[in-house]
Design a protein around this motif. Sequence first.
Motif, PDB file in Angstrom:
ATOM      1  N   GLN A 119     -23.153 117.664 -17.998  1.00  0.00           N
ATOM      2  CA  GLN A 119     -24.542 118.080 -18.183  1.00  0.00           C
ATOM      3  C   GLN A 119     -24.773 119.433 -17.515  1.00  0.00           C
ATOM      4  OE1 GLN A 119     -27.617 115.142 -17.600  1.00  0.00           O
ATOM      5  NE2 GLN A 119     -26.140 113.466 -17.637  1.00  0.00           N
ATOM      6  N   TRP A 120     -25.626 120.221 -18.102  1.00  0.00           N
ATOM      7  CA  TRP A 120     -26.084 121.472 -17.510  1.00  0.00           C
ATOM      8  C   TRP A 120     -27.536 121.301 -17.086  1.00  0.00           C
ATOM      9  CZ3 TRP A 120     -23.345 125.589 -16.022  1.00  0.00           C
ATOM     10  CH2 TRP A 120     -22.053 125.754 -16.540  1.00  0.00           C
ATOM     11  N   TYR A 121     -27.804 121.725 -15.860  1.00  0.00           N
ATOM     12  CA  TYR A 121     -29.141 121.652 -15.303  1.00  0.00           C
ATOM     13  C   TYR A 121     -29.581 123.044 -14.856  1.00  0.00           C
ATOM     14  CZ  TYR A 121     -29.113 116.538 -15.042  1.00  0.00           C
ATOM     15  OH  TYR A 121     -29.087 115.203 -15.353  1.00  0.00           O
ATOM     16  N   ARG A 122     -30.876 123.222 -14.828  1.00  0.00           N
ATOM     17  CA  ARG A 122     -31.468 124.457 -14.320  1.00  0.00           C
ATOM     18  C   ARG A 122     -32.465 124.077 -13.228  1.00  0.00           C
ATOM     19  NH1 ARG A 122     -34.434 127.952 -18.652  1.00  0.00           N
ATOM     20  NH2 ARG A 122     -35.773 126.113 -18.724  1.00  0.00           N
ATOM     21  N   GLN A 123     -32.442 124.800 -12.125  1.00  0.00           N
ATOM     22  CA  GLN A 123     -33.370 124.543 -11.034  1.00  0.00           C
ATOM     23  C   GLN A 123     -34.105 125.828 -10.695  1.00  0.00           C
ATOM     24  OE1 GLN A 123     -31.698 123.250  -7.242  1.00  0.00           O
ATOM     25  NE2 GLN A 123     -33.587 122.206  -6.705  1.00  0.00           N
ATOM     26  N   LYS A 124     -35.395 125.820 -10.934  1.00  0.00           N
ATOM     27  CA  LYS A 124     -36.216 126.958 -10.561  1.00  0.00           C
ATOM     28  C   LYS A 124     -36.687 126.780  -9.121  1.00  0.00           C
ATOM     29  CE  LYS A 124     -37.658 128.105 -15.230  1.00  0.00           C
ATOM     30  NZ  LYS A 124     -38.775 128.459 -16.129  1.00  0.00           N
ATOM     31  N   SER A 125     -37.059 127.866  -8.514  1.00  0.00           N
ATOM     32  CA  SER A 125     -37.449 127.850  -7.112  1.00  0.00           C
ATOM     33  C   SER A 125     -38.583 126.863  -6.864  1.00  0.00           C
ATOM     34  CB  SER A 125     -37.886 129.261  -6.701  1.00  0.00           C
ATOM     35  OG  SER A 125     -38.259 129.289  -5.351  1.00  0.00           O
ATOM     36  N   GLY A 126     -38.384 125.982  -5.881  1.00  0.00           N
ATOM     37  CA  GLY A 126     -39.417 125.026  -5.506  1.00  0.00           C
ATOM     38  C   GLY A 126     -39.504 123.799  -6.388  1.00  0.00           C
ATOM     39  N   GLU A 127     -38.590 123.676  -7.335  1.00  0.00           N
ATOM     40  CA  GLU A 127     -38.611 122.536  -8.250  1.00  0.00           C
ATOM     41  C   GLU A 127     -37.305 121.764  -8.168  1.00  0.00           C
ATOM     42  OE1 GLU A 127     -41.227 124.974 -11.619  1.00  0.00           O
ATOM     43  OE2 GLU A 127     -39.383 123.940 -12.182  1.00  0.00           O
ATOM     44  N   GLY A 128     -37.314 120.556  -8.734  1.00  0.00           N
ATOM     45  CA  GLY A 128     -36.073 119.820  -8.873  1.00  0.00           C
ATOM     46  C   GLY A 128     -35.335 120.293 -10.117  1.00  0.00           C
ATOM     47  N   PRO A 129     -34.047 119.985 -10.205  1.00  0.00           N
ATOM     48  CA  PRO A 129     -33.286 120.381 -11.407  1.00  0.00           C
ATOM     49  C   PRO A 129     -33.842 119.726 -12.662  1.00  0.00           C
ATOM     50  CG  PRO A 129     -31.821 119.734  -9.617  1.00  0.00           C
ATOM     51  CD  PRO A 129     -33.203 119.337  -9.198  1.00  0.00           C
ATOM     52  N   ALA A 130     -33.691 120.409 -13.781  1.00  0.00           N
ATOM     53  CA  ALA A 130     -34.109 119.875 -15.076  1.00  0.00           C
ATOM     54  C   ALA A 130     -32.939 120.025 -16.035  1.00  0.00           C
ATOM     55  CB  ALA A 130     -35.327 120.625 -15.594  1.00  0.00           C
ATOM     56  N   TYR A 141     -34.411 116.849   0.079  1.00  0.00           N
ATOM     57  CA  TYR A 141     -33.987 115.553  -0.428  1.00  0.00           C
ATOM     58  C   TYR A 141     -34.631 115.350  -1.797  1.00  0.00           C
ATOM     59  CZ  TYR A 141     -31.946 114.853   4.086  1.00  0.00           C
ATOM     60  OH  TYR A 141     -31.154 115.002   5.205  1.00  0.00           O
ATOM     61  N   LEU A 142     -33.782 115.168  -2.777  1.00  0.00           N
ATOM     62  CA  LEU A 142     -34.232 115.052  -4.162  1.00  0.00           C
ATOM     63  C   LEU A 142     -34.020 113.639  -4.670  1.00  0.00           C
ATOM     64  CD1 LEU A 142     -32.709 118.408  -5.318  1.00  0.00           C
ATOM     65  CD2 LEU A 142     -35.110 117.840  -5.619  1.00  0.00           C
ATOM     66  N   CYS A 143     -35.053 113.123  -5.278  1.00  0.00           N
ATOM     67  CA  CYS A 143     -34.999 111.815  -5.918  1.00  0.00           C
ATOM     68  C   CYS A 143     -34.879 112.033  -7.422  1.00  0.00           C
ATOM     69  CB  CYS A 143     -36.264 111.033  -5.584  1.00  0.00           C
ATOM     70  SG  CYS A 143     -36.408 109.434  -6.395  1.00  0.00           S
ATOM     71  N   PHE A 172     -35.561 114.664 -12.198  1.00  0.00           N
ATOM     72  CA  PHE A 172     -35.678 114.890 -10.767  1.00  0.00           C
ATOM     73  C   PHE A 172     -37.127 115.080 -10.340  1.00  0.00           C
ATOM     74  CE2 PHE A 172     -31.439 115.553  -8.967  1.00  0.00           C
ATOM     75  CZ  PHE A 172     -30.673 115.600 -10.111  1.00  0.00           C
ATOM     76  N   GLY A 173     -37.399 114.641  -9.119  1.00  0.00           N
ATOM     77  CA  GLY A 173     -38.657 114.965  -8.493  1.00  0.00           C
ATOM     78  C   GLY A 173     -38.593 116.365  -7.901  1.00  0.00           C
ATOM     79  N   PRO A 174     -39.697 116.842  -7.328  1.00  0.00           N
ATOM     80  CA  PRO A 174     -39.734 118.196  -6.778  1.00  0.00           C
ATOM     81  C   PRO A 174     -39.026 118.344  -5.438  1.00  0.00           C
ATOM     82  CG  PRO A 174     -41.824 117.112  -6.457  1.00  0.00           C
ATOM     83  CD  PRO A 174     -41.005 116.185  -7.289  1.00  0.00           C
ATOM     84  N   GLY A 175     -38.719 117.216  -4.815  1.00  0.00           N
ATOM     85  CA  GLY A 175     -37.992 117.270  -3.550  1.00  0.00           C
ATOM     86  C   GLY A 175     -38.897 117.210  -2.336  1.00  0.00           C
ATOM     87  N   VAL A 214     -41.446 111.962 -11.908  1.00  0.00           N
ATOM     88  CA  VAL A 214     -40.824 111.490 -10.682  1.00  0.00           C
ATOM     89  C   VAL A 214     -41.578 112.152  -9.535  1.00  0.00           C
ATOM     90  CG1 VAL A 214     -38.708 111.325  -9.339  1.00  0.00           C
ATOM     91  CG2 VAL A 214     -38.594 111.273 -11.844  1.00  0.00           C
ATOM     92  N   PHE A 215     -42.185 111.326  -8.724  1.00  0.00           N
ATOM     93  CA  PHE A 215     -43.076 111.807  -7.668  1.00  0.00           C
ATOM     94  C   PHE A 215     -42.432 111.580  -6.311  1.00  0.00           C
ATOM     95  CE2 PHE A 215     -46.616 112.360 -10.546  1.00  0.00           C
ATOM     96  CZ  PHE A 215     -46.352 111.434 -11.549  1.00  0.00           C
ATOM     97  N   GLN A 216     -42.542 112.583  -5.473  1.00  0.00           N
ATOM     98  CA  GLN A 216     -41.997 112.464  -4.124  1.00  0.00           C
ATOM     99  C   GLN A 216     -43.058 112.859  -3.100  1.00  0.00           C
ATOM    100  OE1 GLN A 216     -37.776 114.436  -5.240  1.00  0.00           O
ATOM    101  NE2 GLN A 216     -37.913 113.716  -3.123  1.00  0.00           N
ATOM    102  N   THR A 217     -43.095 112.101  -2.018  1.00  0.00           N
ATOM    103  CA  THR A 217     -43.957 112.460  -0.895  1.00  0.00           C
ATOM    104  C   THR A 217     -43.193 112.258   0.397  1.00  0.00           C
ATOM    105  OG1 THR A 217     -44.864 110.200  -0.799  1.00  0.00           O
ATOM    106  CG2 THR A 217     -46.099 111.853  -2.068  1.00  0.00           C
ATOM    107  N   PRO A 218     -43.423 113.103   1.412  1.00  0.00           N
ATOM    108  CA  PRO A 218     -44.249 114.311   1.356  1.00  0.00           C
ATOM    109  C   PRO A 218     -43.478 115.472   0.712  1.00  0.00           C
ATOM    110  CG  PRO A 218     -43.244 114.112   3.510  1.00  0.00           C
ATOM    111  CD  PRO A 218     -42.800 112.894   2.731  1.00  0.00           C
ATOM    112  N   ASN A 219     -44.145 116.597   0.544  1.00  0.00           N
ATOM    113  CA  ASN A 219     -43.464 117.791   0.050  1.00  0.00           C
ATOM    114  C   ASN A 219     -42.623 118.431   1.152  1.00  0.00           C
ATOM    115  OD1 ASN A 219     -44.656 117.622  -2.512  1.00  0.00           O
ATOM    116  ND2 ASN A 219     -46.486 118.685  -1.782  1.00  0.00           N
TER     117      ASN A 219
END
Lengths: 111, 113
Positions: free
Chosen positions: A33-44, B89-91, B104-107, B4-9
């Motif tokens: 799989q290929w994922y992209r992660q933008k700043s402040g976000e989780g990978p998509a 930490y990413l869920c 993925f959540g935002p971490g 996918v929701f994560q707390t806290p930021n």
Amino acid sequence: SQLAEENLWALSVHEGESVTVNCSYKTSITALQWYRQKSGEGPAQLILIRSNEREKRNGRLRATLDTSSQSSSLSITATRCEDTAVYFCATDPGGNYKPTFGKGTSLVVHP
Amino acid sequence: ETAVFQTPNYHVTQVGNEVSFNCKQTLGHDTMYWYKQDSKKLLKIMFSYNNKQLIVNETVPRRFSPQSSDKAHLNLRIKSVEPEDSAVYLCASSSRDWGSEQYFGPGTRLTVL
């Protein structure tokens, strides 16, 4: 254990140019799989390509898989500033719930 | 669309304290994961759960303990944090095993002083 890794850590292009990110892995896989992660976000996820596929497309993205050389590439055509992100390849041999992500390639697209 | 929701930021704490992070997914997925992402963006799997059952514990120190009350929730507790625990930490969740996309959540960014 398996290791997936990108071959380059950072790339920089200008908008409109094309770019390719490479990935190599060391054991047999069922899918990559290929994922992209933008700043402040989780990978998509961008593309999932199975071991019996050689190429997969998603809009401006094209992924290839070569199981004989255990490598994959992700090409982005007509890049945009919003493509700026870290790109990961990820593998999981046999679906054992232990995904392995590559080290990531940071792509910066300049206006 | 966040599913996918994560707390806290963010969380800043001192060495030796206990912290807990929460994760919830609204996708109806059976499998959930915790990953640790270091300052160099390296992503490593820590735990995988399938239908509330722990199926992967990837050589994580004992001070880390995941907790799942139902298949939509997967929390992470860290007892007595150490400086090397500073990370994001990413869920994530997926509908089944590797053949499906992970969401993925935002971490949660943890800083240990």
